[in-house]
Design a protein around this motif. Structure first.
Motif, PDB file in Angstrom:
ATOM      1  N   VAL A  68     -39.701  13.796  -1.280  1.00  0.00           N
ATOM      2  CA  VAL A  68     -40.181  12.717  -0.540  1.00  0.00           C
ATOM      3  C   VAL A  68     -40.747  13.246   0.764  1.00  0.00           C
ATOM      4  N   GLY A  69     -42.184  13.243   0.923  1.00  0.00           N
ATOM      5  CA  GLY A  69     -42.840  14.118   1.793  1.00  0.00           C
ATOM      6  C   GLY A  69     -42.383  15.489   1.343  1.00  0.00           C
TER       7      GLY A  69
ATOM      8  N   GLY B  50     -41.262  11.506   9.929  1.00  0.00           N
ATOM      9  CA  GLY B  50     -42.332  10.632  10.253  1.00  0.00           C
ATOM     10  C   GLY B  50     -42.095   9.986  11.424  1.00  0.00           C
ATOM     11  N   ASP B  51     -40.928   9.438  11.770  1.00  0.00           N
ATOM     12  CA  ASP B  51     -40.500   8.422  12.736  1.00  0.00           C
ATOM     13  C   ASP B  51     -40.628   9.181  13.983  1.00  0.00           C
TER      14      ASP B  51
ATOM     15  N   ARG C 153     -44.242   3.016   1.991  1.00  0.00           N
ATOM     16  CA  ARG C 153     -43.191   2.230   2.167  1.00  0.00           C
ATOM     17  C   ARG C 153     -41.883   2.430   1.161  1.00  0.00           C
ATOM     18  N   GLN C 154     -42.277   2.480  -0.023  1.00  0.00           N
ATOM     19  CA  GLN C 154     -41.318   2.800  -1.085  1.00  0.00           C
ATOM     20  C   GLN C 154     -40.605   4.069  -0.944  1.00  0.00           C
TER      21      GLN C 154
ATOM     22  N   LEU D 212     -36.048   7.486   0.570  1.00  0.00           N
ATOM     23  CA  LEU D 212     -35.668   8.516   1.456  1.00  0.00           C
ATOM     24  C   LEU D 212     -34.522   7.968   2.316  1.00  0.00           C
ATOM     25  N   LYS D 213     -34.697   6.880   2.864  1.00  0.00           N
ATOM     26  CA  LYS D 213     -33.416   6.249   3.879  1.00  0.00           C
ATOM     27  C   LYS D 213     -32.163   6.059   2.927  1.00  0.00           C
ATOM     28  N   GLN D 214     -32.346   5.649   1.663  1.00  0.00           N
ATOM     29  CA  GLN D 214     -31.237   5.307   0.879  1.00  0.00           C
ATOM     30  C   GLN D 214     -30.416   6.608   0.481  1.00  0.00           C
TER      31      GLN D 214
END
Length: 192
Positions: free
Chosen positions: A18-19, A126-127, A142-143, A148-150
């Protein structure tokens, strides 16, 4: 002498990215998007990792085994996608160690470290708050960002549990001074 890189950089088949952040399989009971590896040998104590040749050995075992050695390096050459997860894991372990007080019992440390691991207000690549955005690509939509956050949340929870097992391997009265001696060190001069 260069810092230690991940052995998972050359996994076949390559992990999903992811990225450019890898979603590697984990040996975990925590719910999340990671592919689950088989559990370690039941005779293995919780404060030890399986043999690196084992099917149960994962990137989090590697993070904990390389943490103390890599913490001394200010420079780190990323040689593959797994190194990005290794860097993140080392930063997170450093954050966890800073939450453990030298006289804290296992119960108090578990509360503090789990609060950090379960906090969902953390930065992802990215943040603006992410420490090394020049080395990490942001998720494309966003998906992917949610996935990635999960995954990172699952990594944080599992890493916190394994770290506590190592820091309190001699009993729940006091944390290991050998682990807490690394609380002031910053890997690559940065932190989360």
């Amino acid at each position: 002498m260069p810092a230690y890189n991940s052995v998972f950089n050359t996994t076949d088949p390559p992990p999903r990215l992811v990225g450019n952040f890898p979603l590697l399989p984990l040996r975990t009971k925590t719910r999340g998007p990671a592919y689950t590896l088989p559990p370690a040998d039941a005779s293995l104590p919780p404060n030890e990792s399986p043999d690196p040749d084992s099917d149960s050995y994962d990137i989090l075992d590697e993070v904990l085994s390389l943490f103390r050695a890599n913490t001394f390096f200010r420079n780190f050459e990323i040689q593959g996608p797994a190194d990005r997860l290794l860097v993140y894991g080392i930063w997170f372990v450093s954050d966890c160690l800073s939450k453990i007080k030298p006289n804290a019992s296992l119960r108090e440390a578990t509360r503090d470290v789990n609060n950090l691991a379960l906090d969902l207000n953390f930065a992802i690549p990215g943040d603006p708050a992410w420490p090394l955005n020049q080395m990490y690509e942001p998720p494309r939509d966003r998906q992917d960002a949610e996935l990635l956050k999960q995954y990172m949340s699952q990594v944080r929870q599992e890493l916190a549990a394994r770290l506590l097992a190592r820091v309190y391997d001699e009993g729940d009265a006091k944390p290991s001074k050998w682990w807490l001696s690394f609380t002031k060190r910053k890997f690559m001069g940065k932190g989360l």
